[in-house]
Design an enzyme around this catalytic site. Structure first.
Site, PDB file in Angstrom:
ATOM      1  N   LYS A   1     133.831  -8.793 -28.068  1.00 37.98           N
ATOM      2  CA  LYS A   1     132.646 -10.021 -28.468  1.00 37.98           C
ATOM      3  C   LYS A   1     133.357 -10.851 -29.728  1.00 37.98           C
ATOM      4  O   LYS A   1     133.249 -10.520 -30.836  1.00 37.98           O
ATOM      5  CB  LYS A   1     131.474  -9.391 -29.204  1.00 37.98           C
ATOM      6  CG  LYS A   1     130.254 -10.257 -29.495  1.00 37.98           C
ATOM      7  CD  LYS A   1     129.701 -10.571 -27.768  1.00 37.98           C
ATOM      8  CE  LYS A   1     128.546 -11.600 -28.087  1.00 37.98           C
ATOM      9  NZ  LYS A   1     128.050 -12.090 -26.741  1.00 37.98           N
ATOM     10  N   SER A  19     125.854 -13.718 -22.269  1.00 34.27           N
ATOM     11  CA  SER A  19     125.170 -13.065 -23.291  1.00 34.27           C
ATOM     12  C   SER A  19     123.566 -13.078 -23.456  1.00 34.27           C
ATOM     13  O   SER A  19     123.163 -12.853 -22.026  1.00 34.27           O
ATOM     14  CB  SER A  19     125.513 -13.547 -24.787  1.00 34.27           C
ATOM     15  OG  SER A  19     125.731 -12.753 -25.756  1.00 34.27           O
TER      16      SER A  19
END
Length: 590
Positions: free
Chosen positions: A195, A390
């Site tokens: 991430k 996401s």
């Protein structure tokens, strides 16, 4: 003196009132001109016409009804936009339209992502089954432009022009050094080693994990790019790779020598060829119709009597709470649209069209819930555009089936939060200090004028962990996999479409139309019409809003110049609130 001030005050008030009245009059005048202009802009297709496909305009998910861009002497080509769906429908219609004899692609630097260009390219290749010709011409082809143009029967380049063919590059801008100089600390809380959306705020270069995922997806995009060109131009992918790697296209003649273009020609020669293809004598003027006019006046006017419907829900842009806009996914607006489609008995299936890098975790979950409820009543098929990552993946993971393009960017199953600490900026740079009283230990949690305490960091980390656990649980349930497996391919890692199918995040590669056909098939309907949600914003309200935005953007670009993209990124980061499920970077094609 009193009389003087009274006179001055009366004059100022008069000027203000006059300006206000003038502004009202001006707005009404513009609206009147727009309405009159739109009434007069009904375009018909003459016989022996050439369909002009201008792909340098902004190619969006849906065509925005922007009256300002259609005003004579006001709207310019760079103001125009068209939805990729309208381009596809127009090309489908043109296949059987006897008045359309050929297609002319004019493109230099398309404003679209890889998957969107793939959608249009597929539609162009399908158009060629009509045996009508497509020719492409440009003075300069960027790589994206050439990818689109390569679908044409003939590709022409100006004799003094240029063809860019050098491979793809990914670059990330890091802000840590600037933040250190300003005395700003970015306090990061995240789940997932991949991430990397937060890396620019605490690192000076890419992490090994981020470099690994970027290398994988960039090569995935490049493979799809080369394969499409190779098939259309009958050049091996190995040869194309070598041409780009050695930067062999340096002069216009090189493009011909390596069979990247067919000939070098000037515009007048192109016009003569278009006249021949459309059945016009060279002494007569060429008859053309733009893709914008054709889509607006011909395709959308087609009547349908089908009572059964397939609803398309467009989820485009950053995900946030509230209503959002035509370019943002507001959880309230999108949820309402999904409920409307669910409760309409005439609607037999739903296609969720996603083009989003993610955003608010809470807003994503609100939309996910509506998809779950809808799936219990009627089929829901997801179609991913350039990006569905996401939060963009979150809202679609419960769908019955997920379609991706080979070059769609998806995954990025991870969560992060950034809590800035401005203490050094306030204290050391500006001389500002803070003091106060509180009734509870955590009454000032999330304060930006001091660093987080260990207890506060633990609270935020636990909250982020909880959101991540919910995320992988939703995905595991929707994809019928274990949480452990989803966690193993999650961690914030970004995947290209072909890999997403391979690891089970998507079901198959296919375009937008494939998803619609699949939805109808699953609903067991053959004769159906298409309805689109949510409804587009009122065009006249959009006119005023867009005008303000364009003026603001114009002056910001003039003032900041090459630094404008940095301003955009900082502005975007500041505007985000709450825990984020967002893709770690933006992708731009050059």
């Amino acid at each position: 003196m009193r009389e003087f001030f009274k006179y001055v005050f009366a004059t100022v008030v008069g000027v203000v009132i006059s300006l206000a009245l003038f502004l009202v009059f001006f707005v009404l005048l513009i609206i009147g001109i727009v309405k009159t202009s739109l009434k007069e802009q009904k375009v018909s297709v003459n016989s022996n016409s050439v369909l002009l496909l201008n792909l340098d305009q902004s190619i969006t998910e849906r065509t925005a009804d922007d009256p300002l861009s259609r005003l004579p002497l006001v709207g310019s080509d760079e103001d125009k936009s068209i939805g990729f769906n309208d381009v596809i429908r127009a090309l489908q219609k043109a296949k059987t339209d006897d008045n359309i004899k050929c297609v002319y692609i004019n493109v230099t630097s398309p404003q679209a992502g890889f998957a969107t260009m793939r959608e249009i390219r597929d539609a162009l290749i399908d158009f060629k089954t009509s045996k009508k010709k497509i020719i492409a011409y440009s003075e300069v082809y960027t790589q994206g432009a050439y990818y689109l143009a390569s679908a044409a029967d003939k590709i022409y380049l100006n004799p003094e022009g240029a063809l860019e063919f050098k491979g793809l590059k990914s670059e990330t801008m890091f802000f840590k050094g600037a933040l250190d100089k300003l005395g700003i600390e970015a306090q990061i809380v995240r789940v997932g080693n991949y991430k990397s959306a937060v890396e620019p705020f605490f690192a000076e270069k890419m992490s090994d994990k981020n470099r690994e995922q970027v290398t994988a997806y960039l090569h995935g995009l490049y493979d799809t790019f080369l394969e499409g060109i190779a098939k259309s131009r009958n050049i091996s992918t190995e040869t194309l790779y070598q041409i780009a790697d050695d930067y062999k296209i340096r002069q216009p003649q090189d493009a011909v020598a390596y069979k990247m273009v067919d000939e070098l020609k000037y515009k007048d020669q192109i016009i003569d060829e278009l006249k021949t293809l459309s059945g016009k004598e060279k002494k007569n003027d060429l008859t053309t119709i733009s893709i914008n006019d054709y889509a607006r006046n011909v395709v959308k006017d087609q009547p349908t009597s089908a009572s059964q419907k397939v609803a398309i829900i467009y989820a485009n842009g950053d995900i946030m709470g509230g209503d959002g806009s035509d370019h943002q996914i507001g959880s309230e607006r999108i949820s309402k649209a999904i409920r409307k489609a669910r409760l309409d008995t005439d609607i037999k299936a739903v296609v969720l069209r996603v083009n989003s890098p993610g955003g608010s975790a809470l807003a994503s979950d609100v939309i996910w819930r509506e998809i779950v409820l809808t799936k219990k009543i009627k089929p829901v098929i997801a179609s991913f555009g350039d990006v569905a990552a996401s939060g963009g993946y979150y809202i679609a993971c419960a769908a019955d089936s997920i379609f991706v393009q080979p070059n769609t960017i998806t995954g990025s199953i991870g969560v992060f939060g950034i809590i800035p600490n401005f203490q050094k900026l306030f204290n050391d740079k500006l001389g500002i200090t803070f003091d106060g009283v509180k009734t509870g230990k955590y009454a000032d949690i999330m304060s930006v004028d001091r660093p987080m305490t260990a207890g506060e960091r633990l609270i935020v980390q636990n909250d982020v962990n909880r959101v991540y656990d919910s995320f992988i649980t939703r995905v595991a349930d929707g994809r019928k996999r274990t949480k452990a497996y989803i966690d193993s391919i999650g961690g914030g890692r970004v995947w290209v479409g072909t890999d997403a199918v391979r690891i089970g995040l998507a079901d198959r590669t296919g375009n937008f139309n494939d998803a619609i056909i699949a939805a109808a098939k699953k609903a067991k309907i053959k004769d159906y019409s298409i309805v689109e949600y949510p409804e587009m914003r009122d065009p006249f309200k959009s006119l005023m809003d867009n005008t303000t935005d364009k003026i603001r953007t114009y002056y910001a670009k003039q003032e900041l110049g090459a630094s404008y993209p940095i301003y955009q990124q900082i502005k975007s980061a500041v505007s985000r609130s709450g825990i984020q499920t967002r893709m770690p970077f933006e992708i731009k094609i050059q």
